[in-house]
Design a protein around this motif. Structure first.
Motif, PDB file in Angstrom:
ATOM      1  N   LEU A  30       0.805  -1.227   0.000  1.00 53.59           N
ATOM      2  CA  LEU A  30       0.000   0.000   0.000  1.00 53.59           C
ATOM      3  C   LEU A  30       0.836   1.274   0.000  1.00 53.59           C
ATOM      4  CD1 LEU A  30      -2.683  -1.092   2.609  1.00 53.59           C
ATOM      5  CD2 LEU A  30      -2.829  -1.178   0.112  1.00 53.59           C
ATOM      6  N   TRP A  31       2.142   1.153   0.015  1.00 59.78           N
ATOM      7  CA  TRP A  31       2.990   2.322   0.174  1.00 59.78           C
ATOM      8  C   TRP A  31       2.819   3.344  -0.951  1.00 59.78           C
ATOM      9  CZ3 TRP A  31       6.587   3.808  -3.361  1.00 59.78           C
ATOM     10  CH2 TRP A  31       6.935   2.869  -4.336  1.00 59.78           C
ATOM     11  N   SER A  32       2.603   2.878  -2.190  1.00 58.07           N
ATOM     12  CA  SER A  32       2.485   3.840  -3.287  1.00 58.07           C
ATOM     13  C   SER A  32       1.192   4.641  -3.181  1.00 58.07           C
ATOM     14  CB  SER A  32       2.578   3.141  -4.643  1.00 58.07           C
ATOM     15  OG  SER A  32       1.519   2.216  -4.804  1.00 58.07           O
ATOM     16  N   ARG A  33       0.094   3.980  -2.846  1.00 55.46           N
ATOM     17  CA  ARG A  33      -1.177   4.698  -2.682  1.00 55.46           C
ATOM     18  C   ARG A  33      -1.124   5.599  -1.447  1.00 55.46           C
ATOM     19  NH1 ARG A  33      -3.123   4.024  -7.645  1.00 55.46           N
ATOM     20  NH2 ARG A  33      -3.327   1.848  -8.135  1.00 55.46           N
ATOM     21  N   ALA A  34      -0.470   5.139  -0.392  1.00 49.27           N
ATOM     22  CA  ALA A  34      -0.327   5.968   0.808  1.00 49.27           C
ATOM     23  C   ALA A  34       0.458   7.238   0.477  1.00 49.27           C
ATOM     24  CB  ALA A  34       0.367   5.187   1.917  1.00 49.27           C
ATOM     25  N   THR A  35       1.483   7.098  -0.345  1.00 49.20           N
ATOM     26  CA  THR A  35       2.274   8.262  -0.756  1.00 49.20           C
ATOM     27  C   THR A  35       1.414   9.255  -1.528  1.00 49.20           C
ATOM     28  OG1 THR A  35       4.268   6.887  -0.878  1.00 49.20           O
ATOM     29  CG2 THR A  35       4.330   9.004  -2.027  1.00 49.20           C
ATOM     30  N   VAL A  36       0.597   8.749  -2.441  1.00 52.15           N
ATOM     31  CA  VAL A  36      -0.296   9.612  -3.219  1.00 52.15           C
ATOM     32  C   VAL A  36      -1.216  10.395  -2.295  1.00 52.15           C
ATOM     33  CG1 VAL A  36      -2.271   9.587  -4.816  1.00 52.15           C
ATOM     34  CG2 VAL A  36      -0.227   8.244  -5.332  1.00 52.15           C
ATOM     35  N   TRP A  37      -1.839   9.706  -1.332  1.00 50.99           N
ATOM     36  CA  TRP A  37      -2.781  10.383  -0.436  1.00 50.99           C
ATOM     37  C   TRP A  37      -2.084  11.397   0.459  1.00 50.99           C
ATOM     38  CZ3 TRP A  37      -7.509  11.003  -1.516  1.00 50.99           C
ATOM     39  CH2 TRP A  37      -8.187  10.043  -2.263  1.00 50.99           C
ATOM     40  N   ALA A  87      -5.659  17.150  -9.395  1.00 51.26           N
ATOM     41  CA  ALA A  87      -6.444  16.220 -10.204  1.00 51.26           C
ATOM     42  C   ALA A  87      -5.686  14.916 -10.435  1.00 51.26           C
ATOM     43  CB  ALA A  87      -6.815  16.868 -11.541  1.00 51.26           C
ATOM     44  N   THR A  88      -4.398  15.012 -10.692  1.00 52.36           N
ATOM     45  CA  THR A  88      -3.572  13.827 -10.911  1.00 52.36           C
ATOM     46  C   THR A  88      -3.517  12.962  -9.656  1.00 52.36           C
ATOM     47  OG1 THR A  88      -2.231  14.948 -12.572  1.00 52.36           O
ATOM     48  CG2 THR A  88      -1.236  13.031 -11.494  1.00 52.36           C
ATOM     49  N   LEU A  89      -3.283  13.589  -8.519  1.00 51.14           N
ATOM     50  CA  LEU A  89      -3.217  12.842  -7.260  1.00 51.14           C
ATOM     51  C   LEU A  89      -4.570  12.230  -6.906  1.00 51.14           C
ATOM     52  CD1 LEU A  89      -0.953  15.276  -5.199  1.00 51.14           C
ATOM     53  CD2 LEU A  89      -0.286  13.076  -6.218  1.00 51.14           C
ATOM     54  N   SER A  90      -5.637  12.946  -7.185  1.00 50.09           N
ATOM     55  CA  SER A  90      -6.978  12.423  -6.914  1.00 50.09           C
ATOM     56  C   SER A  90      -7.246  11.191  -7.764  1.00 50.09           C
ATOM     57  CB  SER A  90      -8.034  13.487  -7.198  1.00 50.09           C
ATOM     58  OG  SER A  90      -7.908  14.539  -6.287  1.00 50.09           O
ATOM     59  N   ARG A  91      -6.894  11.271  -9.033  1.00 53.58           N
ATOM     60  CA  ARG A  91      -7.106  10.137  -9.944  1.00 53.58           C
ATOM     61  C   ARG A  91      -6.252   8.945  -9.522  1.00 53.58           C
ATOM     62  NH1 ARG A  91      -9.039   6.458 -11.925  1.00 53.58           N
ATOM     63  NH2 ARG A  91      -8.939   5.834 -14.077  1.00 53.58           N
ATOM     64  N   ALA A  92      -5.013   9.185  -9.173  1.00 54.13           N
ATOM     65  CA  ALA A  92      -4.119   8.088  -8.779  1.00 54.13           C
ATOM     66  C   ALA A  92      -4.563   7.452  -7.459  1.00 54.13           C
ATOM     67  CB  ALA A  92      -2.685   8.600  -8.662  1.00 54.13           C
ATOM     68  N   GLY A  93      -5.144   8.256  -6.584  1.00 54.74           N
ATOM     69  CA  GLY A  93      -5.591   7.735  -5.299  1.00 54.74           C
ATOM     70  C   GLY A  93      -6.854   6.910  -5.394  1.00 54.74           C
ATOM     71  N   HIS A  94      -7.679   7.183  -6.394  1.00 61.27           N
ATOM     72  CA  HIS A  94      -8.930   6.436  -6.590  1.00 61.27           C
ATOM     73  C   HIS A  94      -8.737   5.437  -7.730  1.00 61.27           C
ATOM     74  CE1 HIS A  94     -10.523  10.063  -4.550  1.00 61.27           C
ATOM     75  NE2 HIS A  94     -11.280   9.166  -3.972  1.00 61.27           N
ATOM     76  N   HIS A  95      -7.948   4.432  -7.474  1.00 54.12           N
ATOM     77  CA  HIS A  95      -7.598   3.475  -8.521  1.00 54.12           C
ATOM     78  C   HIS A  95      -8.669   2.394  -8.689  1.00 54.12           C
ATOM     79  CE1 HIS A  95      -6.572   1.077  -5.037  1.00 54.12           C
ATOM     80  NE2 HIS A  95      -6.445   0.037  -5.828  1.00 54.12           N
ATOM     81  N   GLN A  96      -8.609   1.764  -9.823  1.00 52.40           N
ATOM     82  CA  GLN A  96      -9.446   0.599 -10.100  1.00 52.40           C
ATOM     83  C   GLN A  96      -8.576  -0.647  -9.951  1.00 52.40           C
ATOM     84  OE1 GLN A  96     -12.723   1.049 -10.680  1.00 52.40           O
ATOM     85  NE2 GLN A  96     -12.391   3.247 -10.501  1.00 52.40           N
ATOM     86  N   ASP A  97      -9.198  -1.769  -9.704  1.00 50.29           N
ATOM     87  CA  ASP A  97      -8.437  -3.006  -9.504  1.00 50.29           C
ATOM     88  C   ASP A  97      -7.583  -3.378 -10.707  1.00 50.29           C
ATOM     89  OD1 ASP A  97      -9.363  -3.344  -6.945  1.00 50.29           O
ATOM     90  OD2 ASP A  97     -11.042  -4.628  -7.540  1.00 50.29           O
ATOM     91  N   TYR A  98      -7.998  -2.999 -11.886  1.00 53.07           N
ATOM     92  CA  TYR A  98      -7.260  -3.369 -13.093  1.00 53.07           C
ATOM     93  C   TYR A  98      -6.125  -2.399 -13.414  1.00 53.07           C
ATOM     94  CZ  TYR A  98     -10.572   0.051 -14.926  1.00 53.07           C
ATOM     95  OH  TYR A  98     -11.332   1.178 -15.114  1.00 53.07           O
ATOM     96  N   GLU A  99      -5.984  -1.336 -12.658  1.00 52.56           N
ATOM     97  CA  GLU A  99      -4.930  -0.357 -12.909  1.00 52.56           C
ATOM     98  C   GLU A  99      -3.671  -0.689 -12.118  1.00 52.56           C
ATOM     99  OE1 GLU A  99      -7.435   3.705 -13.744  1.00 52.56           O
ATOM    100  OE2 GLU A  99      -6.951   3.229 -11.683  1.00 52.56           O
ATOM    101  N   LEU A 100      -2.549  -0.381 -12.707  1.00 54.87           N
ATOM    102  CA  LEU A 100      -1.282  -0.544 -12.011  1.00 54.87           C
ATOM    103  C   LEU A 100      -1.093   0.590 -11.014  1.00 54.87           C
ATOM    104  CD1 LEU A 100       1.020  -1.464 -15.014  1.00 54.87           C
ATOM    105  CD2 LEU A 100       0.095  -3.015 -13.290  1.00 54.87           C
ATOM    106  N   ALA A 101      -0.370   0.314  -9.960  1.00 53.23           N
ATOM    107  CA  ALA A 101      -0.026   1.361  -8.990  1.00 53.23           C
ATOM    108  C   ALA A 101       0.950   2.336  -9.649  1.00 53.23           C
ATOM    109  CB  ALA A 101       0.602   0.729  -7.761  1.00 53.23           C
ATOM    110  N   PRO A 102       0.997   3.569  -9.162  1.00 49.12           N
ATOM    111  CA  PRO A 102       1.968   4.530  -9.722  1.00 49.12           C
ATOM    112  C   PRO A 102       3.395   4.020  -9.540  1.00 49.12           C
ATOM    113  CG  PRO A 102       0.446   5.619  -8.206  1.00 49.12           C
ATOM    114  CD  PRO A 102       0.204   4.150  -8.090  1.00 49.12           C
ATOM    115  N   THR A 103       4.253   4.359 -10.494  1.00 49.34           N
ATOM    116  CA  THR A 103       5.658   3.959 -10.402  1.00 49.34           C
ATOM    117  C   THR A 103       6.404   4.883  -9.451  1.00 49.34           C
ATOM    118  OG1 THR A 103       6.377   5.401 -12.204  1.00 49.34           O
ATOM    119  CG2 THR A 103       5.597   3.175 -12.816  1.00 49.34           C
ATOM    120  N   VAL A 104       7.574   4.462  -9.051  1.00 47.45           N
ATOM    121  CA  VAL A 104       8.413   5.285  -8.176  1.00 47.45           C
ATOM    122  C   VAL A 104       8.785   6.586  -8.886  1.00 47.45           C
ATOM    123  CG1 VAL A 104      10.617   5.419  -6.946  1.00 47.45           C
ATOM    124  CG2 VAL A 104       9.302   3.302  -6.906  1.00 47.45           C
TER     125      VAL A 104
END
Length: 132
Positions: A30-37, A87-104
Motif C-alpha cells: 500500500l505504500w504507493s497509494r499511501a504516498t499519493v494520499w 487532479a492527478t493525485l486524486s485520480r491516482a488515489g482512486h484506482h481501479q483493480d485493473y490499474e497498475l499502482a503509480p511507479t516510483v
C-alpha cells in the motif's frame, strides 16, 4: 485526554519521502497509494494555510471552488499547476483493480512538484502576485 496535533506540511512531506525511500516496511503493497494520499493532503493543507492568510472564507468552499479562486492570489501558472497536480493525485488515489499502482518515478515527480507548490503557496498572497 491528549490533544490531537495536526502534522505540518514538512512532517507530511518527510513521511512521503520515507515511503518513497523504502524506509517504511510496514506499508506492504500500500505504500504507493499511501504516498499519493499524503501528497494530496499536503497540497490541500498548503492551500488551507494560504486561504487562512488571504481569504479565510474560501477555506470553507469546495476544492473545485478553491482551485478556481487560486489564480488571483498565486498567479495563473501556479494555480494551473496546483489544479493539475491535485487532479492527478486524486485520480491516482482512486484506482481501479485493473490499474497498475503509480511507479516510483511518477511518485517522485509528484513529490517534487508538491514540494515546489507547497513552497509557492506558502509565499503566495496578494503581494506575491503584484511582485511578479
Amino acid at each position: 485526554m491528549a490533544e490531537s496535533v495536526t502534522p505540518t506540511v514538512e512532517q507530511r512531506l518527510a513521511a512521503a519521502d520515507e515511503l518513497l525511500r523504502g524506509s517504511v516496511t510496514d506499508a506492504g503493497g500500500l505504500w504507493s497509494r499511501a504516498t499519493v494520499w499524503i501528497l494530496r493532503i499536503v497540497l490541500e493543507q498548503a492551500m488551507d494555510q494560504l486561504w487562512l492568510r488571504v481569504a479565510p472564507p474560501v477555506a470553507r468552499c469546495s476544492m473545485r471552488a478553491q482551485l478556481l479562486a487560486l489564480a488571483p492570489y498565486t498567479g495563473a501558472d501556479t494555480a494551473a499547476r496546483v489544479s493539475a497536480l491535485w487532479a492527478t493525485l486524486s485520480r491516482a488515489g482512486h484506482h481501479q483493480d485493473y490499474e497498475l499502482a503509480p511507479t516510483v518515478v511518477e511518485l517522485r515527480t509528484w513529490y517534487d512538484e508538491t514540494l515546489s507548490l507547497a513552497g509557492e503557496l506558502d509565499s503566495g498572497g496578494p503581494d506575491a502576485v503584484e511582485a511578479r
